[in-house]
Write a protein that holds these residues in place. Structure first.
Motif, PDB file in Angstrom:
ATOM      1  N   GLU A 180       1.280 -22.328  -3.646  1.00  0.00           N
ATOM      2  CA  GLU A 180       1.176 -22.351  -5.104  1.00  0.00           C
ATOM      3  C   GLU A 180       1.402 -20.990  -5.743  1.00  0.00           C
ATOM      4  O   GLU A 180       1.815 -20.922  -6.903  1.00  0.00           O
ATOM      5  CB  GLU A 180      -0.215 -22.869  -5.513  1.00  0.00           C
ATOM      6  CG  GLU A 180      -0.476 -24.326  -5.179  1.00  0.00           C
ATOM      7  CD  GLU A 180       0.302 -25.270  -6.085  1.00  0.00           C
ATOM      8  OE1 GLU A 180       0.279 -25.101  -7.319  1.00  0.00           O
ATOM      9  OE2 GLU A 180       0.964 -26.198  -5.546  1.00  0.00           O
ATOM     10  N   ALA A 181       1.163 -19.906  -4.988  1.00  0.00           N
ATOM     11  CA  ALA A 181       1.218 -18.596  -5.651  1.00  0.00           C
ATOM     12  C   ALA A 181       1.604 -17.460  -4.714  1.00  0.00           C
ATOM     13  O   ALA A 181       1.194 -16.317  -4.930  1.00  0.00           O
ATOM     14  CB  ALA A 181      -0.145 -18.299  -6.281  1.00  0.00           C
ATOM     15  N   GLU A 184       2.988 -14.430  -6.421  1.00  0.00           N
ATOM     16  CA  GLU A 184       2.146 -13.807  -7.442  1.00  0.00           C
ATOM     17  C   GLU A 184       1.482 -12.531  -6.914  1.00  0.00           C
ATOM     18  O   GLU A 184       1.446 -12.260  -5.700  1.00  0.00           O
ATOM     19  CB  GLU A 184       1.059 -14.785  -7.892  1.00  0.00           C
ATOM     20  CG  GLU A 184       1.575 -15.971  -8.667  1.00  0.00           C
ATOM     21  CD  GLU A 184       2.016 -15.558 -10.058  1.00  0.00           C
ATOM     22  OE1 GLU A 184       1.199 -15.036 -10.830  1.00  0.00           O
ATOM     23  OE2 GLU A 184       3.213 -15.757 -10.373  1.00  0.00           O
ATOM     24  N   VAL A 192      -5.551 -18.702  -8.909  1.00  0.00           N
ATOM     25  CA  VAL A 192      -5.272 -20.049  -8.404  1.00  0.00           C
ATOM     26  C   VAL A 192      -6.388 -20.505  -7.467  1.00  0.00           C
ATOM     27  O   VAL A 192      -6.854 -21.647  -7.537  1.00  0.00           O
ATOM     28  CB  VAL A 192      -3.902 -20.080  -7.698  1.00  0.00           C
ATOM     29  CG1 VAL A 192      -3.714 -21.387  -6.944  1.00  0.00           C
ATOM     30  CG2 VAL A 192      -2.778 -19.861  -8.699  1.00  0.00           C
ATOM     31  N   TYR A 273      -4.193 -25.677 -14.329  1.00  0.00           N
ATOM     32  CA  TYR A 273      -3.219 -24.599 -14.578  1.00  0.00           C
ATOM     33  C   TYR A 273      -1.805 -25.156 -14.416  1.00  0.00           C
ATOM     34  O   TYR A 273      -1.584 -26.207 -13.808  1.00  0.00           O
ATOM     35  CB  TYR A 273      -3.446 -23.418 -13.639  1.00  0.00           C
ATOM     36  CG  TYR A 273      -3.135 -23.675 -12.192  1.00  0.00           C
ATOM     37  CD1 TYR A 273      -1.843 -23.529 -11.687  1.00  0.00           C
ATOM     38  CD2 TYR A 273      -4.140 -24.058 -11.306  1.00  0.00           C
ATOM     39  CE1 TYR A 273      -1.549 -23.763 -10.353  1.00  0.00           C
ATOM     40  CE2 TYR A 273      -3.866 -24.294  -9.973  1.00  0.00           C
ATOM     41  CZ  TYR A 273      -2.569 -24.138  -9.494  1.00  0.00           C
ATOM     42  OH  TYR A 273      -2.280 -24.381  -8.173  1.00  0.00           O
ATOM     43  N   HIS A 274      -0.861 -24.449 -14.965  1.00  0.00           N
ATOM     44  CA  HIS A 274       0.559 -24.759 -14.759  1.00  0.00           C
ATOM     45  C   HIS A 274       1.347 -23.464 -14.902  1.00  0.00           C
ATOM     46  O   HIS A 274       0.830 -22.453 -15.431  1.00  0.00           O
ATOM     47  CB  HIS A 274       1.067 -25.817 -15.759  1.00  0.00           C
ATOM     48  CG  HIS A 274       1.011 -25.394 -17.193  1.00  0.00           C
ATOM     49  ND1 HIS A 274       1.909 -24.508 -17.760  1.00  0.00           N
ATOM     50  CD2 HIS A 274       0.140 -25.738 -18.192  1.00  0.00           C
ATOM     51  CE1 HIS A 274       1.619 -24.323 -19.021  1.00  0.00           C
ATOM     52  NE2 HIS A 274       0.546 -25.069 -19.320  1.00  0.00           N
ATOM     53  N   THR A 275       2.576 -23.470 -14.449  1.00  0.00           N
ATOM     54  CA  THR A 275       3.394 -22.269 -14.546  1.00  0.00           C
ATOM     55  C   THR A 275       3.862 -22.075 -15.984  1.00  0.00           C
ATOM     56  O   THR A 275       3.882 -23.020 -16.789  1.00  0.00           O
ATOM     57  CB  THR A 275       4.619 -22.368 -13.615  1.00  0.00           C
ATOM     58  OG1 THR A 275       5.385 -23.518 -13.991  1.00  0.00           O
ATOM     59  CG2 THR A 275       4.192 -22.464 -12.161  1.00  0.00           C
ATOM     60  N   HIS A 295       0.954 -18.100 -14.365  1.00  0.00           N
ATOM     61  CA  HIS A 295       0.181 -19.323 -14.560  1.00  0.00           C
ATOM     62  C   HIS A 295      -0.721 -19.215 -15.793  1.00  0.00           C
ATOM     63  O   HIS A 295      -1.232 -18.134 -16.122  1.00  0.00           O
ATOM     64  CB  HIS A 295      -0.696 -19.615 -13.336  1.00  0.00           C
ATOM     65  CG  HIS A 295       0.103 -20.026 -12.129  1.00  0.00           C
ATOM     66  ND1 HIS A 295       0.561 -19.128 -11.199  1.00  0.00           N
ATOM     67  CD2 HIS A 295       0.527 -21.261 -11.712  1.00  0.00           C
ATOM     68  CE1 HIS A 295       1.226 -19.766 -10.237  1.00  0.00           C
ATOM     69  NE2 HIS A 295       1.221 -21.063 -10.534  1.00  0.00           N
TER      70      HIS A 295
END
Length: 301
Positions: A180-181, A184, A192, A273-275, A295
């Motif tokens: 997911e990240a 990042e 996240v 959450y979302h991008t 995010h």
């Protein structure tokens, strides 16, 4: 003539004075010997009469009963009656001349207490005081069969099983952070992971990290909570360094999760959450609380 008689008188008076002085010195020296000789005439205390000695030898709770330890017996009417009867027996013994026993006065009582205190405490008073004090509580075992049964029923797991669950939880969290990240920053990855922990602590989602991450994974493609869990692709990490970072972060976050500590990257209320490159329809129904990296994070209203 007169002078000669005066001289004789003076000599006689001198001899009398010398004899008197000698007698005085002898008396002073002999007086200690007389006192020492009179010491043999001192009157010693009489032995305790047999009747009172027999009564005093009996236990405080009766002749045939074994007394309990001090503080372990309640002060009952029977105990008081026994004590009064025993005191009456002691006072009924004739230890005085003429058979007349003096009344119990304040002076006699205080003297009795004072004499008893010389050896570290009055026996009778200490005994009565010990019966008046509450008995010390007995220590009950902290682990009982009922307690163990309740512990097992509440979800007891052996140490080996708990270690297995902990390892699985850390692996699930590392998978979510990686997929997911992984691109990042450390702050973005932590945010996240914070959402996953918030969901596991909420009563609206499964109570484990793996349960949260793979919730709905069996419902079909793209019908789960986290895309990587139901996109039909393999989950094996392909980037070694990114996976190592995810594993290290998952280890730290799980330690805080297991001890109940706050993660602190985003508010505890953030569950979604979302991008930044998408705008799902549900984002308009929740409160935006943070934006970290790529995010945006939301909390229910």
């Amino acid at each position: 003539m007169t002078s000669r008689w005066g001289h004789k008188f003076s000599r006689a008076a001198f001899k009398v004075a010398a004899l008197a002085a000698t007698a005085f010195v002898v008396g002073v020296i002999a007086s200690p010997l007389m006192v020492h000789a009179n010491e043999t005439d001192l009157v010693l205390p009489l032995e305790i009469p047999a009747p009172i000695a027999q009564v005093r030898a009996q236990p405080a709770l009766g002749a045939t009963m074994v007394p309990l330890a001090p503080g372990q017996q309640k002060l009952t009417d029977a105990l008081l009656s026994n004590y009064v009867a025993r005191q009456q027996q002691l006072r009924a013994v004739d230890v005085t001349e003429g058979g007349v026993q003096p009344p119990l006065s304040t002076e006699m009582l205080m003297g009795y207490i004072a004499r008893g205190s010389l050896d570290g405490g009055n026996t009778a008073l200490s005994a009565i005081d010990s019966f008046m004090k509450p008995a010390a509580p007995t220590h009950q075992p902290t682990v009982t069969p009922d307690l163990l049964a309740a512990y097992v029923a509440s979800g007891y797991q052996p140490t080996a099983k708990r270690a297995e669950v902990a390892n699985a939880e850390r692996d699930c969290l590392a998978q979510a952070i990686y997929h997911e990240a992984r691109g990042e920053s450390a702050a973005g990855q932590l945010a996240v992971a914070n959402v996953i922990v918030n969901r596991a602590r909420s009563d609206k989602y499964p109570s484990s990290l793996c349960g949260v991450i793979y919730q709905g994974a069996n419902n079909g493609r793209y019908r789960c909570q986290f895309t990587f869990a139901c996109d039909g692709r393999g989950d094996a990490p392909g980037e070694r360094q990114a996976w190592a970072r995810s594993v290290a972060l998952a280890k730290d976050v799980y330690a805080e999760y297991a001890t109940g500590a706050e993660i602190g990257a985003i508010p505890d209320s953030a569950l979604f959450y979302h991008t930044t490159n998408v705008r799902p329809s549900w984002s308009y129904t929740y409160s935006r609380v943070a934006e970290v990296g790529a995010h945006i994070f939301y909390s229910p209203n």
